[in-house]
Every structure is written in structure tokens, then in C-alpha cells.
Design a protein around this motif. Structure first.
Motif, PDB file in Angstrom:
ATOM      1  N   ALA A  11       0.799  -1.288  -0.036  1.00 25.19           N
ATOM      2  CA  ALA A  11      -0.008   0.252  -0.150  1.00 25.19           C
ATOM      3  C   ALA A  11       0.864   1.233  -0.099  1.00 25.19           C
ATOM      4  O   ALA A  11       0.666   2.275  -0.727  1.00 25.19           O
ATOM      5  CB  ALA A  11      -0.908   0.115   1.133  1.00 25.19           C
ATOM      6  N   ILE A  12       2.098   1.243   0.669  1.00 22.75           N
ATOM      7  CA  ILE A  12       2.900   2.429   0.885  1.00 22.75           C
ATOM      8  C   ILE A  12       3.496   2.697  -0.507  1.00 22.75           C
ATOM      9  O   ILE A  12       3.817   3.806  -0.945  1.00 22.75           O
ATOM     10  CB  ILE A  12       3.804   2.172   1.846  1.00 22.75           C
ATOM     11  N   ILE A  13       3.876   1.630  -1.189  1.00 22.24           N
ATOM     12  CA  ILE A  13       4.694   1.564  -2.573  1.00 22.24           C
ATOM     13  C   ILE A  13       3.468   2.278  -3.554  1.00 22.24           C
ATOM     14  O   ILE A  13       3.881   3.089  -4.283  1.00 22.24           O
ATOM     15  CB  ILE A  13       5.094   0.250  -3.103  1.00 22.24           C
ATOM     16  N   SER A  14       2.337   1.908  -3.375  1.00 19.27           N
ATOM     17  CA  SER A  14       1.408   2.404  -4.301  1.00 19.27           C
ATOM     18  C   SER A  14       1.221   3.816  -3.885  1.00 19.27           C
ATOM     19  O   SER A  14       1.159   4.780  -5.221  1.00 19.27           O
ATOM     20  CB  SER A  14      -0.050   1.768  -4.030  1.00 19.27           C
ATOM     21  N   TRP A  15       1.044   4.364  -2.784  1.00 17.88           N
ATOM     22  CA  TRP A  15       0.692   5.980  -2.714  1.00 17.88           C
ATOM     23  C   TRP A  15       2.238   6.593  -2.619  1.00 17.88           C
ATOM     24  O   TRP A  15       2.033   7.778  -3.383  1.00 17.88           O
ATOM     25  CB  TRP A  15       0.388   5.984  -0.842  1.00 17.88           C
TER      26      TRP A  15
END
Length: 285
Positions: free
Chosen positions: A112-116
Motif C-alpha cells: 500500500a505504501i509503494i502505491s501511494w
């Protein structure tokens, strides 16, 4: 439609938070998707509604840059997030016995962090590059918002380098996740076809149906708009695509996941049952 978008996505987030049965990797990513959808619509629609009512449809320079940054960033986050959700569905169908071992909380959080971070970084770069261009005297944006291609068209210099930058970022942030989604679904479909029972195949396909529908909506329009700036559609087509992507897609996503997902429908029924029981007690008292 905007109110339905906000209400639908916020209700999905609250439902997932309140029902412990939905505390799984799939619904963790769906929470992120709902937050992205409501934020994306909010970055465009309220300003557009103001312009519908105003005689002078003006947007400050800083506000235009902010709108471009948030809309472009949230769009990029959604593309990467849909690829992450495709991987989640791949593990669920192709390696179900190890699903909870692979999709641990730490991995889900990192994905999720990579996406954001990836979507925000690309948006920051594109916004800085675009607003460094010298703008013409006529600063009329022929669009419903400060959309990337519409702002680039205002420049009084050759924008071929900007178009190359748009193409590169489209390949990295749009086509790469799209290819990962395709690869995941090729493996998923091949696994589903190997299942002997018809009921088993239907159940396996049902776990991916909602995500596949959302993928078709989101990636289709974006690829059509951004992947070839030189041969892009007309300005009218661009406006219609932006309207579809800013209003319809965020509004439809919670409906798609609610109507096609037994777990979500069960959670809604449980929540409504509790609410009706609570109101009847209040009435009786």
C-alpha cells in the motif's frame, strides 16, 4: 453523483472497519481504493461545480497546480493499487493454502505504501515540469479541470520533452501495472480452468469478478487518454473521458464491490440488522 461517490466510498470504509470478518488483505486494499476514489473525485468535482455556477470560471495558479498534483497523483496510486489487488487475487486463487502466510499484514502495508509513494512521486515530478513551462498570454484551459495535457497545451514553447515525460511515466505507472494485472489474470484463469467442479470454478471466478470489472473501467479510459499524446483524442473526447473517470468510476466502484460480493452484502445485512434493532429499542423506550 458526487454525493453518492462520497457516501458510497465512506460507507465501504466504515463497513470494513466495523465488521471483523472483513479484516482481510483484500478489504485492506479495498479501503485504500475507496479512500483514493473519494479523494480523486473531491480534487476535481467541487471546483467543477463552482465553475458551473460562476460567470467567470477562474482558478488561481496555485490552485491549478494543486489540482493537477492531487488528481494526477491519486490516479497513479489507483493504477498501482489495482495491480497490487490483482496480485492479492492471484495468491488467493492460485495458492489458497498459503494465502494468509504470504499476504501478511507487513507485506500488505508495504504494498500500500509503494502505491501511494509511487503515484505521489510521479505526480510531483510531472507538476513541477509542467508548471515550469512559459505560458502563453491566453491562459484559457479548454477542459473541465487542470488536466495534464490541457495545461501543457498552454505553453508557448516546444513541449515535445514534456510529451516524452508523459509517455515515460505512462509506461512506468500505467502500462507496467496493467501488464502485471494481465499476467496475474492469465495465471488465475489457467488455474480456474484446471478446477474440476463447475461450482469450484464459479466460486474461484467470483472472487475476482468485482476487481476485474473495476480494472476494465479504470485502465481502459486512462490508456486511451495518456499512452499516445501525439495521437490523443479530441478535446471534447478528453473532457468526456475525464468526466467518466472523475465521476462515474469512483461512484460505481463501491456499488460493484457491494453488489457482486457476498461477504460485503452479508456485512451490510448484519449492520442494517443491528441498526434496525437499535432504532426499534429506542422507539419502544
Amino acid at each position: 453523483m458526487y454525493l453518492l461517490t462520497v457516501l458510497g466510498n465512506i460507507l465501504i470504509v466504515l463497513l470494513i472497519r466495523l465488521d471483523s470478518r472483513l479484516h482481510t488483505p483484500m478489504y485492506f486494499f479495498l479501503t485504500n481504493l475507496s479512500l483514493v476514489d473519494v479523494s480523486y473525485a473531491t480534487s476535481i468535482v467541487p471546483q467543477m461545480l463552482v465553475h458551473f455556477l460562476a460567470k467567470r470560471k477562474v482558478i488561481p495558479y496555485v490552485s491549478c497546480a494543486a489540482q493537477l498534483f492531487f488528481s494526477l497523483g491519486l490516479g497513479g496510486i489507483e493504477f498501482v493499487l489495482l495491480a497490487v489487488m490483482a496480485y492479492d487475487r492471484y495468491v488467493a486463487v492460485c495458492d489458497p493454502l498459503r494465502y494468509l502466510i504470504i499476504m501478511q499484514e507487513g507485506l500488505c502495508t508495504r504494498l500500500a505504501i509503494i502505491s501511494w509513494v509511487s503515484g505521489s512521486t510521479n505526480s510531483l515530478m510531472q507538476t513541477v515540469i509542467t508548471f515550469q513551462l512559459p505560458m502563453c498570454t491566453n491562459k484559457y484551459i479548454d477542459h473541465i479541470s487542470c488536466e495534464l495535457l490541457a495545461v501543457v497545451r498552454l505553453a508557448c514553447v516546444d513541449t515535445s520533452s514534456n510529451e516524452v515525460a508523459i509517455m515515460v511515466s505512462s509506461i512506468i505507472l500505467l502500462m507496467t501495472p496493467f501488464c502485471l494485472v494481465l499476467l496475474s489474470y492469465i495465471r488465475i484463469i489457467s488455474t480456474i480452468l484446471k478446477i474440476q467442479s463447475t461450482e469450484g470454478r464459479k466460486k474461484a471466478f467470483h472472487t475476482c469478478a468485482s476487481h476485474l470489472t473495476v480494472v476494465a473501467l479504470c485502465y481502459g479510459m486512462a490508456i486511451f487518454t495518456y499512452i499516445q499524446p501525439h495521437s490523443s483524442p479530441s478535446v471534447l473526447q478528453e473532457k468526456l473521458i475525464s468526466l467518466f473517470y472523475a465521476i462515474l468510476t469512483p461512484m460505481l466502484n463501491p456499488m460493484i464491490y457491494s453488489l457482486r460480493n457476498k461477504e460485503v452484502k452479508g456485512a451490510w445485512q448484519k449492520l442494517l440488522g443491528k441498526f434496525s434493532g437499535f432504532t426499534s429499542k429506542l422507539t419502544t423506550g
